[in-house]
Design a protein around this motif. Structure first.
Motif, mmCIF file in Angstrom:
data_model
loop_
_atom_site.group_PDB
_atom_site.id
_atom_site.type_symbol
_atom_site.label_atom_id
_atom_site.label_comp_id
_atom_site.label_asym_id
_atom_site.label_seq_id
_atom_site.Cartn_x
_atom_site.Cartn_y
_atom_site.Cartn_z
ATOM 1 N N SER A 258 0.688 -1.313 -0.370
ATOM 2 C CA SER A 258 -0.293 0.059 0.094
ATOM 3 C C SER A 258 0.530 1.446 0.132
ATOM 4 O O SER A 258 0.418 2.132 -0.999
ATOM 5 C CB SER A 258 -0.919 0.413 1.439
ATOM 6 N N ASP B 165 -6.763 -0.972 11.419
ATOM 7 C CA ASP B 165 -6.423 -0.940 9.555
ATOM 8 C C ASP B 165 -4.546 -1.494 9.624
ATOM 9 O O ASP B 165 -4.638 -2.017 9.059
ATOM 10 C CB ASP B 165 -7.230 0.414 8.861
ATOM 11 N N ILE C 270 -12.377 0.376 4.522
ATOM 12 C CA ILE C 270 -11.051 -0.992 4.399
ATOM 13 C C ILE C 270 -11.217 -1.721 3.510
ATOM 14 O O ILE C 270 -11.184 -2.682 3.016
ATOM 15 C CB ILE C 270 -10.573 -0.082 5.673
ATOM 16 N N TYR D 281 -9.554 2.640 1.802
ATOM 17 C CA TYR D 281 -8.851 2.591 2.513
ATOM 18 C C TYR D 281 -7.770 2.024 3.190
ATOM 19 O O TYR D 281 -6.990 1.296 3.854
ATOM 20 C CB TYR D 281 -9.360 3.597 3.330
ATOM 21 N N ALA D 282 -7.681 0.297 2.599
ATOM 22 C CA ALA D 282 -7.165 -0.479 2.794
ATOM 23 C C ALA D 282 -5.750 -0.224 3.461
ATOM 24 O O ALA D 282 -4.913 0.480 2.751
ATOM 25 C CB ALA D 282 -7.352 -1.680 2.560
ATOM 26 N N TYR E 228 -6.199 4.032 5.925
ATOM 27 C CA TYR E 228 -6.784 4.657 7.217
ATOM 28 C C TYR E 228 -6.675 6.099 7.841
ATOM 29 O O TYR E 228 -6.692 7.108 8.225
ATOM 30 C CB TYR E 228 -7.785 3.708 8.121
#
Length: 655
Positions: A260, A533, A576, A581-582, A585
């Protein structure tokens, strides 16, 4: 000039989509057949093909969120595999990747910075999609992407179904006597010659009872229903986490969190974790004091042990006593249409943009389209749909439809976007009267919209919100939020819907003072969500029990008031598991540092309507979209690095 919103062919959408995707593939093959590929003859038309597909798809996704029916769900589920397969095939096409690499290698001297940014982003995304891998791994990634899309949609649909299936019927007026008149009017119905009240898990209804419901048992009942929604999502979470972990490992990352961050402003996992713990540390003392204050206040009612379902109720009472502030008393001053009119006037005064109602079709009679003019010239269109409905997904969001760009024939394409909220409903007898918190939400979503609509970037892949790092995309939305607490701004539209009386200085002062009420507690809550998260995606948590254990550990470490054991927050964490938004956040707080620091410049100038500063912000941030990294754009605007202290000062956490 603008494409009209139209989903009349919804039943034929799958068939139409198949034709569009086939055409796109053929067009891309023609581009790949070019012998001498350049930015102008390859990258430019390649971007336009992407825009063409996005423009076709967006209304379909949108209608499923705002007018959800069995048909929209069916069409969405039919089209999802087609879109997922197409996107995965495209992103793994090694010939496109090589062509982009060649153009990048050969065009270093002839390309401008925006074109270089397009290539940099695209090449990175191709590598993150596994285009360099063997066919077996490519096929597995294709399967993963499709399944992830299906699961995310199922997660959101389960949540919507659970939200819509619950009703709490109250017959005793004593249990609703504190609820504001406008909310009570919406809840009231007659059955068996008796007046009764219905409360649901739709946000305006849920908030009304959890905040003002007199009966503690009923508050717990609706709270428990809310935080135990969609238990079947627990198994969906297990599969989503396993797929994300597998995908990350295939692409050479240790975890999904690491994967990410490859597209974000924050560069290391430690940087994110340290940032969140720094905020937690600075907010912990204030948060504990805030909870103690509520506990002492609740003891007046004989509440010896404050529970999570008491928090909103007693917080609201305490705020009313402490600041003489009752958000409900302000609602007659925030009638929806009046708010919009004044808000538009404010935006015109600082950004030179004018909103005019557009005579164009929308999806609901309560949704309105507006043409936006800059210096008298039509520049964009926005659709605004603010009131809650049973067939509308909960929450608030902005979604982009068309992007600003200049095509290969030198034609300028104008952008469009949607703003969707879930504010109190209006009826033929009742106006939609907003809470000030609703006004804040409107400003937030408009901040996102303007970031997209005011773009002047000629390349679609980095125009507007496209290409903006996920952990900085909230910067413009949170920045505009701050103005919703300014006295001069509020006086533009805070007018009593019956008398026209402008909200007094004294009343507005109470809103401003109450803004930081429980600011430490609210910050700790956001840090709790963000840590959950991010840590959830740092290694593989294989089952529901492990996920719950992690959440409990973070609550033990961070939370100041622990929720009950039955609270399954994760099953409703759509940001998420149903959104993008995974492992991201944290970006709400990360971007808030930028937004607070930018707004602090207006505070220091002692002029909220500082047009020179606003236009500088418009030019440096809003018009530049994703054409440069946000840290570079922020420096261009502020001429310095951002400071976390501005956020903590504005929130009253430090002085």
């Amino acid at each position: 000039m603008f494409e009209e919103f139209n989903v009349n062919n919804l039943e034929k959408m799958k068939e139409l989509l198949e034709i569009k995707l086939k055409e796109s593939k053929e067009q891309i093959e023609k581009l790949l057949d070019l012998e001498n590929k350049t930015y102008d003859n390859f990258v430019k038309p390649y971007q336009e093909i992407g825009e063409y597909i996005n423009e076709f798809l967006t209304p379909m996704f949108h209608i499923d969120s705002v007018k959800n029916t069995e048909i929209t769900t069916k069409v969405h589920e039919e089209c999802l595999p087609l879109i997922s397969n197409y996107s995965t095939e495209l992103s793994q096409n090694v010939n496109i990747y090589r062509a982009l690499k060649d153009i990048q290698d050969n065009g270093n001297t002839s390309l401008n910075n925006i074109q270089k940014k397009v290539l940099e982003n695209e090449i990175r995304d191709f590598e993150l999609s596994g285009c360099h891998l063997n066919n077996n791994l490519k096929n597995r990634l294709k399967e993963i992407n499709l399944r992830q899309s299906e699961l995310s949609h199922k997660f959101s649909q389960n949540l919507l179904n659970a939200t819509n299936s619950y009703e709490m019927i109250i017959e005793d007026y004593e249990d609703v006597k504190e609820i504001p008149e406008s909310d009570l009017e919406l809840a009231k119905f007659e059955e068996d010659d008796k007046i009764k009240y219905k409360f649901t898990l739709q946000m305006p209804s849920y908030v009304a009872y959890i905040t003002y419901g007199t009966n503690r048992g009923k508050r717990e009942e609706i709270y428990k229903a809310y935080c135990t929604r969609a238990p079947e999502n627990g198994k969906i979470i297990e599969e989503i986490l396993a797929l994300k972990d597998e995908k990350s490992k295939i692409l050479g990352f240790d975890s999904y969190a690491q994967y990410s961050l490859s597209t974000k402003m924050a560069k290391t996992e430690d940087e994110v974790i340290d940032f969140l713990y720094e905020l937690a540390k600075k907010g912990k003392v204030g948060g504990k004091n805030e909870v103690e204050e509520i506990k002492e206040f609740a003891k007046k009612d004989g509440i010896e042990e404050l529970k999570s379902f008491d928090l909103s109720y007693y917080s609201e009472k305490l705020k009313k006593e402490k600041y003489d502030f009752d958000e409900e008393l302000y609602r007659p001053y925030f009638e929806k249409e009046s708010v919009l009119k004044g808000f538009f006037e404010f935006l015109n005064s600082i950004f030179d943009i004018e909103f005019k109602v557009s005579n164009t079709p929308t999806w609901d009679e309560k949704a309105t389209a507006y043409d936006i003019f800059e210096n008298g010239k039509l520049s964009s269109k926005i659709y605004i749909d603010l009131e809650s409905r049973k067939d509308k997904r909960g929450g608030a969001w902005m979604n982009n439809w068309h992007s600003y760009y200049v095509d290969k024939h030198n034609n300028t394409h104008l952008p469009t976007a949607y703003i969707v909220c879930n504010f109190p409903q209006s009826t033929k007898d009742t106006k939609s009267l907003l809470r000030h918190s609703d006004v804040v939400t409107l400003f937030h979503e408009m901040g996102h919209a303007l970031h997209h609509l005011l773009s002047k970037v000629p390349e679609p892949f980095v125009s507007g919100i496209s290409g903006v790092a996920w952990d900085t995309v909230e910067f413009p939305s949170q920045f505009l939020e701050y103005f919703s607490y300014d006295k001069t701004v509020l006086k533009q539209f805070a007018k009593h819907y019956k008398t026209g009386e402008i909200l007094s200085d004294e009343a507005i002062d109470k809103i401003i003072k109450a803004r930081n009420f429980q600011s430490s507690l609210n910050m700790i809550r956001q840090v709790e969500f963000a840590l959950f998260d991010f840590k959830l995606h740092q290694k593989l948590y294989k089952n529901e029990e492990d996920v719950q254990k992690l959440l409990n550990e973070i609550r033990d470490e961070i939370s100041i008031i622990k929720p009950p054991i039955y609270n399954k927050f994760q099953n409703g964490f759509s940001h998420i598991f149903g959104g993008g938004y995974a492992a991201g956040y944290y970006s709400y707080k990360w971007a808030e540092v930028l937004s607070a620091d930018a707004y602090y410049m207006f505070i220091e100038s002692e002029n909220t309507f500082n047009k020179e500063l606003a236009l500088k912000y418009k030019k440096a941030i809003l018009e530049k979209g994703g054409s440069s990294d946000m840290n570079e754009l922020f420096f261009e605007f502020a001429q310095r690095e951002p400071s976390v202290d501005s956020l903590l000062k504005i929130d009253g956490i430090i002085s």
